[in-house]
Design an enzyme around this catalytic site. Structure first.
Site: not given
Length: 215
Positions: A49-51
């Site tokens: 997912g989003c870092f």
């Protein structure tokens, strides 16, 4: 639409409707197999997912000395946010951890990764973000890490910890740091709608689920 804009609009809309993201640490067992302790700092790379959220959680793990948001699995030429956002480059948003194995083991990092940092049963998506750049993937940095990660995935699958199959892949490829504005995004943007909706609950769940491991 750019994820920065699309996710912020979604989060703001959900927030306005009174809908909150509920997060809790999934109770999963410790890894039966682990990388032996060794002197010196080690590196681990995880995607899921989003870092921003991955970075925020792992920055709060005792023994983790540094976390860098970036792109793994593609080439240097296209390792930039605009290109990766096209979902055509082969990269995954990822984080590189530098950690002290005397303080925290690779197996423990995997436990945090699978239990709270992301949902390992979602294919090419996490929360509001969709596409292969948000896939669940581990980039082992040694043969030992690869063996431990594979064994842990099998262990969790056999224990049926999750209601759906784990889709996390073990991959190889270089890691490239993301743009400066992505680094420490959680701490620098605590009121950002995406952070409030999706990442603050993860950090809270980590602290609640791993009180002895949290800074």
């Amino acid at each position: 639409m750019n994820k920065l804009i699309a996710a912020a609009v979604l989060a703001a809309t959900l927030s306005a409707c009174g809908i909150a993201q509920a997060e809790r640490a999934v109770p999963i067992p410790a890894a039966k197999l682990d990388v032996p302790k060794a002197p010196g700092l080690q590196t681990a790379i995880f995607a899921g997912g989003c870092f921003w959220g991955l970075e925020a959680v792992f920055e709060r793990v005792k023994g983790v000395k540094a976390v860098t948001a970036g792109y793994a699995g593609g080439t240097r030429a296209t390792a930039n946010y605009d290109a990766v956002s096209t979902e055509q480059t082969g990269h995954a948003e990822a984080v590189k951890l530098v950690y002290d194995p005397q303080q925290v083991s690779y197996g423990t990092l995997l436990r945090v990764y699978f239990s709270i940092a992301h949902n390992p049963t979602e294919l090419n998506r996490q929360g509001p973000d969709t596409g292969p750049s948000y896939r669940s993937a581990i980039f082992p940095q040694s043969a030992q890490q690869k063996a431990v990660a594979a064994a842990y995935i099998a262990q969790l699958g056999q224990a049926r910890v999750f209601p759906k199959p784990i889709v996390t892949r073990l991959e190889s490829g270089a890691f490239f740091p993301a743009e400066a504005y992505h680094q420490n995004f959680f701490d620098r943007n605590p009121r950002h709608p995406y952070i409030v909706m999706w990442d603050k609950p993860k950090v809270a769940a980590f602290k609640a689920g791993f009180p002895t491991l949290a800074r």
